[in-house]
Design an enzyme around this catalytic site. Structure first.
Site, PDB file in Angstrom:
ATOM      1  CE  LYS A 129      -3.728   1.920   2.923  1.00  0.00           C
ATOM      2  NZ  LYS A 129      -4.466   1.652   4.177  1.00  0.00           N
ATOM      3  CB  SER A 204      -7.433   3.529   2.835  1.00  0.00           C
ATOM      4  OG  SER A 204      -6.753   2.865   3.903  1.00  0.00           O
ATOM      5  CB  SER A 228      -8.288   0.521   5.599  1.00  0.00           C
ATOM      6  OG  SER A 228      -8.987   1.727   5.756  1.00  0.00           O
TER       7      SER A 228
END
Length: 530
Positions: A129, A204, A228
């Site tokens: 990420k 996210s 997330s």
């Protein structure tokens, strides 16, 4: 009029407005031309193996590490123009590292067993990420003002995975400042679902969930303060685990959590195959792995299962899709018929206040008496002060550098700090709910709960149902481990799933059940395959 009546009236009004706007948005999208290409199915054999199996074949010299890395690079080049998941790559460096692995193995000085113990993921590709530092690549979290920020070192979990022999391919898209459940920002754009590019990937850690599901990566690093990891894993039909708080280091990500929020933010593994969950967990956690019983075998017949099909009727949240309810009931029927266990239906009434509880806990000062760093401070990132209402006005004119969800969160944050008396009541409710779950689950219980009330929505729809993330967020403030497990595909070919929740430091239970359900329900499904 009491605050509770006002709150309910506001919820009803917001719900009515949202349904109306959703109807308009759906009507508009139904007339929009579909120009996107479908994501082709992964067909190369090397792309269809778990990280554990890939590492085994590399150690045994059955496959060249260079061939594995090249297969994944080629796959990313095929699918990324369609889904926009990987936002920066290090392909040349990855191929050099792969060649070093092959050279090391060619020397023949190390036997298979010693390699498995010292570098269990030798030569296995992974992605990260973008919120996490990966040396030499961007670390902006989608914030335009950080577009030139390049990581000088690796985040702690990236270091741990690289020490285990894994090779990073690049970094993936996320929502702006990691605080929204659609991965879209003004720096990298929007990420699209590999099962249907008109649908969201979640956030996210959405780019991470997407590239793994599209077979562009074996496994990846995500973080989770409100779902997330689990929401992207759900929308993309893969596995994702939010561990018990404090087990895996959060160091090296932006934004990191401060104050009380540090107890809610969790870094964890995301992968296509359940076989990789526990090995990844062990590597990412480092010495903290001794606090959990990951090597303890899980026997389904000895697990006590509890089930809830929805949150109990919060006016802020959407109703759970029927296909998700039916998938959960199929799972229950399987457990009861195949193993003779009795799945107990429970009604935990405080779950209907999940969003309010999470919000109150997120904006509460830490044990040191300091308030958590505000979202407005994160938005400014050492620049000029950000005024959310002013940014909203600029957004209407197309002049703001921030996304609408980020601006909205800045406004909500100010409102959430106003009613301290109400927040204290919700904090007490959180403590009571935590005690209730601890008593219910004990050391042998697993709670079945939807990962989200809606199957992957269309792009932008989350703006009109913004509080649905509460289905995952509640377990962050309760600090309970939770695993998202895929349960096949819907009638429209979109992923279904379930959350498996256990008591504190009983991560092995939800991980063990997830691995069993993979064999029973098929786990990850190859997108684009007939």
């Amino acid at each position: 009029m009491s605050s509770s009546v006002l709150e309910r009236s506001l919820a009803i009004l917001l719900g009515a407005v949202s349904r109306f706007l959703l109807a308009l948005l759906s009507l508009f999208q139904s007339f929009r031309p579909r120009n996107f290409r479908p994501v082709p199915p992964a067909v190369r054999p090397l792309l269809l193996l778990s990280g554990v199996e890939l590492a085994r074949r590399i150690r045994r010299r059955q496959v060249k590490c260079v061939d594995v890395i090249q297969a994944y690079i080629s796959r990313i080049k095929d699918v990324n123009p369609i889904v926009n998941a990987l936002v920066a790559e290090r392909f040349s460096a990855a191929l050099k590292e792969a060649q070093q692995v092959d050279n090391r193995l060619a020397e023949g000085s190390e036997d298979e067993k010693s390699l498995e113990e010292s570098v269990p993921y030798l030569g296995v590709p992974f992605t990260v990420k973008e919120a996490f530092a990966l040396e030499g690549l961007p670390n902006s979290s989608g914030l335009v003002s950080r577009k030139n920020v390049i990581a000088l070192t690796d985040a702690a979990v990236v270091t741990n995975l690289r020490k285990a022999g894994a090779i990073p391919l690049g970094v993936t898209n996320c929502s702006e400042l990691c605080m929204w459940y659609e991965s879209s920002n003004n720096l990298y754009g929007i990420t699209r679902n590999p099962y249907n590019v008109d649908r969201i990937v979640g956030g996210s850690s959405g780019g991470e969930g997407c590239i793994i599901a599209a077979a562009g990566s074996v496994m990846g690093v995500g973080s989770d303060i409100g779902g997330s990891i689990r929401m992207p894993a759900f929308y993309n039909g893969i596995f994702g685990h939010k561990p018990t708080t404090g087990l895996i280091p959060n160091d090296g990500q932006f934004p990191n959590a401060t104050g009380l929020r540090a107890e809610f933010l969790c870094t964890g593994p995301m992968c296509r195959y359940a076989e990789d969950l526990i090995p990844m967990f062990k590597i990412m956690a480092g010495p903290n792995v001794s606090k959990v019983k990951l090597d303890e075998e899980v026997f389904i017949k000895k697990v006590k299962f509890y089930s809830m099909e929805h949150d109990g009727g919060s006016p802020f949240l959407s109703k759970v899709d029927n296909e998700l309810i039916h998938a959960q009931r199929r799972l229950i029927a399987y457990l009861e018929v195949q193993f003779g266990v009795q799945v107990q239906q429970v009604q935990i009434h405080k779950m209907k206040y999940a969003f309010q509880i999470w919000s109150a806990m997120m904006f509460t000062e830490g044990t040191d008496g300091k308030e958590p760093e505000s979202f407005k401070e994160l938005m400014r990132d050492c620049g000029k002060e950000v005024k959310p209402l002013w940014e909203l006005a600029k957004k209407i004119l197309g002049l703001s550098a921030y996304t609408l969800p980020a601006i909205g969160l800045g406004i909500v944050e100010d409102l959430a700090k106003v009613n301290h008396r109400r927040n204290a009541k919700l904090m007490s409710m959180c403590q009571n709910l935590q005690a209730e779950f601890s008593s219910l689950l004990g050391d042998d219980g697993v709670f079945l709960y939807p990962s989200h009330p809606k199957i992957a929505p269309r792009h932008h729809h989350p703006k009109l149902m913004p509080f649905n993330f509460a289905y995952t967020a509640i377990f962050n403030v309760l600090e309970l481990p939770a695993t998202q497990c895929p349960l096949g595909l819907s009638k429209e070919g979109l992923p279904l799933g379930i959350q498996l929740v256990a008591n504190h430091h009983n991560d092995h239970l939800c991980l063990g059940v997830a691995r069993h359900l993979e064999s029973a329900f098929g786990g990850w499904r190859n997108p684009g395959a007939p």
